[in-house]
Write a protein that holds these residues in place. Structure first.
Motif, PDB file in Angstrom:
ATOM      1  N   LEU A 146      32.321 -20.126  -4.874  1.00  0.00           N
ATOM      2  CA  LEU A 146      32.357 -19.443  -6.165  1.00  0.00           C
ATOM      3  C   LEU A 146      33.710 -18.803  -6.364  1.00  0.00           C
ATOM      4  O   LEU A 146      34.342 -18.331  -5.417  1.00  0.00           O
ATOM      5  CB  LEU A 146      31.297 -18.334  -6.228  1.00  0.00           C
ATOM      6  N   ASN A 147      34.137 -18.747  -7.621  1.00  0.00           N
ATOM      7  CA  ASN A 147      35.355 -18.018  -7.968  1.00  0.00           C
ATOM      8  C   ASN A 147      35.172 -17.422  -9.354  1.00  0.00           C
ATOM      9  O   ASN A 147      34.915 -18.149 -10.320  1.00  0.00           O
ATOM     10  CB  ASN A 147      36.577 -18.944  -7.947  1.00  0.00           C
ATOM     11  N   LYS A 148      35.225 -16.111  -9.425  1.00  0.00           N
ATOM     12  CA  LYS A 148      35.043 -15.390 -10.687  1.00  0.00           C
ATOM     13  C   LYS A 148      33.754 -15.803 -11.401  1.00  0.00           C
ATOM     14  O   LYS A 148      33.723 -16.034 -12.610  1.00  0.00           O
ATOM     15  CB  LYS A 148      36.253 -15.584 -11.603  1.00  0.00           C
ATOM     16  N   GLY A 149      32.673 -15.918 -10.617  1.00  0.00           N
ATOM     17  CA  GLY A 149      31.370 -16.213 -11.193  1.00  0.00           C
ATOM     18  C   GLY A 149      31.102 -17.661 -11.498  1.00  0.00           C
ATOM     19  O   GLY A 149      30.022 -18.010 -11.991  1.00  0.00           O
ATOM     20  N   GLU A 150      32.050 -18.545 -11.200  1.00  0.00           N
ATOM     21  CA  GLU A 150      31.892 -19.968 -11.496  1.00  0.00           C
ATOM     22  C   GLU A 150      31.850 -20.788 -10.213  1.00  0.00           C
ATOM     23  O   GLU A 150      32.574 -20.502  -9.245  1.00  0.00           O
ATOM     24  CB  GLU A 150      33.031 -20.467 -12.380  1.00  0.00           C
ATOM     25  N   LEU A 151      31.035 -21.818 -10.211  1.00  0.00           N
ATOM     26  CA  LEU A 151      30.970 -22.742  -9.087  1.00  0.00           C
ATOM     27  C   LEU A 151      32.147 -23.702  -9.168  1.00  0.00           C
ATOM     28  O   LEU A 151      32.312 -24.411 -10.169  1.00  0.00           O
ATOM     29  CB  LEU A 151      29.650 -23.520  -9.142  1.00  0.00           C
ATOM     30  N   VAL A 152      32.975 -23.737  -8.109  1.00  0.00           N
ATOM     31  CA  VAL A 152      34.138 -24.620  -8.136  1.00  0.00           C
ATOM     32  C   VAL A 152      34.016 -25.795  -7.184  1.00  0.00           C
ATOM     33  O   VAL A 152      34.755 -26.775  -7.298  1.00  0.00           O
ATOM     34  CB  VAL A 152      35.454 -23.843  -7.860  1.00  0.00           C
ATOM     35  N   ALA A 153      33.068 -25.733  -6.226  1.00  0.00           N
ATOM     36  CA  ALA A 153      32.848 -26.875  -5.334  1.00  0.00           C
ATOM     37  C   ALA A 153      31.541 -26.683  -4.585  1.00  0.00           C
ATOM     38  O   ALA A 153      31.135 -25.553  -4.306  1.00  0.00           O
ATOM     39  CB  ALA A 153      33.997 -27.026  -4.339  1.00  0.00           C
ATOM     40  N   VAL A 154      30.891 -27.789  -4.249  1.00  0.00           N
ATOM     41  CA  VAL A 154      29.721 -27.752  -3.376  1.00  0.00           C
ATOM     42  C   VAL A 154      29.627 -29.079  -2.628  1.00  0.00           C
ATOM     43  O   VAL A 154      29.676 -30.149  -3.229  1.00  0.00           O
ATOM     44  CB  VAL A 154      28.416 -27.461  -4.171  1.00  0.00           C
ATOM     45  N   ASP A 155      29.556 -28.996  -1.309  1.00  0.00           N
ATOM     46  CA  ASP A 155      29.463 -30.190  -0.469  1.00  0.00           C
ATOM     47  C   ASP A 155      29.389 -29.736   0.980  1.00  0.00           C
ATOM     48  O   ASP A 155      29.458 -28.535   1.278  1.00  0.00           O
ATOM     49  CB  ASP A 155      30.673 -31.115  -0.685  1.00  0.00           C
ATOM     50  N   SER A 156      29.302 -30.689   1.890  1.00  0.00           N
ATOM     51  CA  SER A 156      29.347 -30.351   3.311  1.00  0.00           C
ATOM     52  C   SER A 156      30.778 -29.954   3.677  1.00  0.00           C
ATOM     53  O   SER A 156      31.746 -30.408   3.039  1.00  0.00           O
ATOM     54  CB  SER A 156      28.922 -31.547   4.156  1.00  0.00           C
TER      55      SER A 156
END
Length: 251
Positions: free
Chosen positions: A214-224
């Motif tokens: 997360l950065n400033k309330g936003e999802l910027v990446a998700v993965d292993s």
């Protein structure tokens, strides 16, 4: 196990000139966490990690969005679903006037565990976190690492299927941190879904099946962690984290 759709949280806020407005702590978070996985939530200070934990554990109401546990909407089935979750908070919050055993006894009673069950469960968990010899000690006498282990024991009393860990090893020495890592891995092996926030990127890299940044309330990446390292041609997850949070780019 956990489905999060367009989760938002806004707070009343005054800007530098004193004008009233709203501050967005979480901006439309959408995530899916599988049963039995260790899932890490990473981000710099103010990214929205603690807000997310508080929303998922019903300490806050969302401004918008929905949360499902096992296909059931969280706030529509709050009483039922509370029994599925255990929480290890960032800050120690025991009753300082009670002993180790008395704190666990109180918590077990709050979960309405029958006498025989709670006595057995307390013995099992004190043995699990290696605090059996401290059962009659006041919590003030415990070291920081011992208090963290006791927090985990307390959260596991009612056999939750989802465990939330908010900065579980903050300010602990490396040896104690590794012992808690071993506990987390053991819980996941038993089928418990573990959702943790941490500032220690190597902790997420060692423990998590997947991480969200997360950065400033936003999802910027998700993965292993492995896939993120490959994707950004990075030697360590920390390099990926720094790149994403410094550039604030959405991925």
């Amino acid at each position: 196990m956990i489905e999060i759709k367009n989760l938002q949280k806004k707070y009343p806020h005054k800007d530098a000139s004193g004008r009233n407005g709203w501050k967005e702590a979480l901006k439309g978070l959408t995530l899916s966490i599988r049963g039995g996985e260790v899932f890490g939530l990473l981000g710099p200070n103010g990214a929205g990690k603690t807000t997310t934990i508080r929303l998922l554990t019903m300490q806050l109401l969302p401004t918008a969005g929905v949360i499902y546990y096992g296909g059931k909407e969280l706030y529509a089935h709050a009483r039922e679903l509370k029994n599925l979750i255990g929480v290890v908070p960032q800050h120690v919050n025991f009753d300082q006037d009670l002993t180790v055993g008395e704190n666990l006894e109180l918590h077990a009673r709050l979960h309405h565990l029958a006498r025989a069950e709670r006595e057995q469960r307390i013995r099992e968990l004190l043995d699990y976190v290696e605090l059996s010899e401290s059962v009659n000690d006041g919590v003030r006498r415990l070291s920081g690492g011992m208090k963290r282990r006791l927090l985990i024991a307390r959260a596991l009393l009612h056999r939750p299927r989802i465990l939330f860990l908010d900065e579980p090893t903050v300010a602990l020495d490396p040896q104690v941190r590794r012992r808690i890592w071993a506990m987390v891995q053991s819980m996941a092996a038993d089928g418990v879904t573990v959702f943790l926030t941490t500032h220690y990127i190597e902790e997420a890299e060692a423990l998590c099946d997947r991480v969200a940044i997360l950065n400033k309330g936003e999802l910027v990446a998700v993965d292993s962690p492995e896939n993120l390292r490959k994707r950004f041609e990075a030697a360590h997850l920390e390099d990926v984290f720094l790149k994403l949070t410094e550039t604030r780019g959405a991925v």
